[in-house]
Design a protein around this motif. Structure first.
Motif, short mmCIF file in Angstrom:
data_model
loop_
_atom_site.label_atom_id
_atom_site.label_comp_id
_atom_site.label_asym_id
_atom_site.label_seq_id
_atom_site.Cartn_x
_atom_site.Cartn_y
_atom_site.Cartn_z
N SER A 10 51.66 45.13 50.15
CA SER A 10 52.25 45.60 51.48
C SER A 10 50.87 46.53 52.42
O SER A 10 51.04 46.93 52.90
N GLU A 11 49.70 46.73 51.26
CA GLU A 11 48.73 47.64 51.88
C GLU A 11 47.80 46.59 52.91
O GLU A 11 46.56 47.18 53.38
N GLY A 12 48.15 45.70 53.27
CA GLY A 12 47.47 44.88 53.64
C GLY A 12 46.24 43.72 52.68
O GLY A 12 45.49 42.81 52.98
N GLN A 13 45.78 44.29 51.36
CA GLN A 13 44.98 43.61 50.45
C GLN A 13 46.04 42.57 49.96
O GLN A 13 47.43 41.76 50.56
N ILE A 14 45.15 41.43 49.36
CA ILE A 14 45.62 39.90 49.45
C ILE A 14 44.39 39.88 48.28
O ILE A 14 43.91 40.09 47.95
N VAL A 15 45.36 38.72 47.02
CA VAL A 15 45.23 38.27 46.07
C VAL A 15 45.03 36.35 45.71
O VAL A 15 46.59 36.24 46.10
N LEU A 16 43.99 35.77 45.47
CA LEU A 16 43.94 34.54 45.64
C LEU A 16 44.28 33.97 44.20
O LEU A 16 43.18 34.46 43.17
N PHE A 17 45.16 33.03 43.94
CA PHE A 17 44.91 32.23 42.35
C PHE A 17 45.42 31.39 42.81
O PHE A 17 45.43 30.73 43.82
N GLY A 18 44.05 30.42 41.94
CA GLY A 18 44.13 29.02 41.64
C GLY A 18 42.56 28.62 42.11
O GLY A 18 42.34 29.35 43.19
N GLY A 19 42.23 27.83 41.39
CA GLY A 19 40.80 27.87 42.21
C GLY A 19 39.93 28.55 41.93
O GLY A 19 39.81 29.76 41.52
N ALA A 20 39.13 28.79 42.08
CA ALA A 20 37.76 29.84 42.12
C ALA A 20 36.61 29.54 43.68
O ALA A 20 36.45 28.43 44.04
N PRO A 21 36.59 31.46 43.47
CA PRO A 21 35.12 31.29 45.03
C PRO A 21 34.01 30.01 44.42
O PRO A 21 33.51 29.50 43.89
N GLU A 22 33.64 29.53 46.29
CA GLU A 22 33.12 28.46 46.05
C GLU A 22 31.77 28.85 47.52
O GLU A 22 32.09 29.62 48.92
N GLU A 23 30.24 29.09 46.77
CA GLU A 23 29.22 29.60 47.58
C GLU A 23 29.13 28.81 48.90
O GLU A 23 29.33 27.46 48.74
N GLY A 24 29.18 29.36 50.27
CA GLY A 24 29.47 28.82 50.81
C GLY A 24 30.64 28.25 51.97
O GLY A 24 30.48 27.56 53.42
N VAL A 25 31.83 28.84 51.10
CA VAL A 25 32.69 28.55 51.90
C VAL A 25 34.44 29.44 51.68
O VAL A 25 33.95 30.77 50.77
N ALA A 26 34.85 29.45 52.70
CA ALA A 26 35.12 30.69 53.28
C ALA A 26 36.47 30.92 52.82
O ALA A 26 37.06 29.40 52.11
N ASP A 27 37.25 31.63 52.13
CA ASP A 27 38.18 31.81 51.10
C ASP A 27 39.23 31.49 52.40
O ASP A 27 40.34 30.53 51.54
N GLY A 28 39.97 31.24 53.74
CA GLY A 28 40.41 30.68 54.54
C GLY A 28 40.35 29.03 54.04
O GLY A 28 41.63 28.08 53.73
N GLY A 29 38.85 28.59 54.29
CA GLY A 29 38.80 27.53 53.96
C GLY A 29 39.25 26.57 52.49
O GLY A 29 39.80 25.22 52.20
N LEU A 30 39.09 27.71 51.54
CA LEU A 30 39.26 27.53 49.69
C LEU A 30 40.70 27.37 49.62
O LEU A 30 40.94 26.74 49.13
N MET A 31 41.31 27.78 50.13
CA MET A 31 42.83 27.95 50.28
C MET A 31 43.93 27.13 51.10
O MET A 31 45.03 27.12 51.12
N ASN A 32 42.57 26.61 51.52
CA ASN A 32 44.26 25.14 52.81
C ASN A 32 45.07 25.04 51.98
O ASN A 32 45.13 23.99 50.40
N GLY A 33 46.33 24.80 52.11
CA GLY A 33 47.49 24.14 51.74
C GLY A 33 47.96 24.97 50.40
O GLY A 33 48.94 24.33 49.38
N ALA A 34 47.71 26.00 50.06
CA ALA A 34 48.06 26.95 49.37
C ALA A 34 49.24 27.20 49.73
O ALA A 34 49.73 27.60 51.08
#
Length: 104
Positions: A10-34
């Motif tokens: 509700s406060e605008g924070q997000i949590v991403l589940f599944g996979g892991a951050p990859e260097e040089g990949v924006a979060d939005g690109g990482l979570m395509n199809g989420a």
């Protein structure tokens, strides 16, 4: 395979589940199809832990010669619908959950 999910709080924070951050990949690109879900989906999934704990507590309480401490540990992940799945080590759980009971 675990779900790729974006949980909106509700406060605008997000949590991403599944996979892991990859260097040089924006979060939005990482979570395509989420799947995108409200925080209530996550609350519902973890709310199921209460049912698991209550069931285990009844079983522990029914032991004729209860040990001083009983501990249960398992892995869990989320489905794409936001359900909590109890999974084995070979399924690469996203969460390790440990429940323990001690004699009063």
């Amino acid at each position: 395979m675990s779900a790729r999910m974006i949980i909106d709080f509700s406060e605008g924070q997000i949590v991403l589940f599944g996979g892991a951050p990859e260097e040089g990949v924006a979060d939005g690109g990482l979570m395509n199809g989420a799947t995108r879900a409200a925080a209530s989906v996550l609350e519902g999934a973890f709310g199921a832990l209460g049912e698991i704990a209550a069931t285990l507590e009844r079983a522990v309480g029914a032991l004729p010669n209860r040990p001083e401490t009983v501990e249960v540990e398992f892995g869990a992940t989320l489905s794409s619908e936001g359900d909590l799945w109890v999974v084995g080590e070979d399924a690469s759980p996203e969460f390790r959950i440990r429940l323990s009971w001690s004699r009063p």
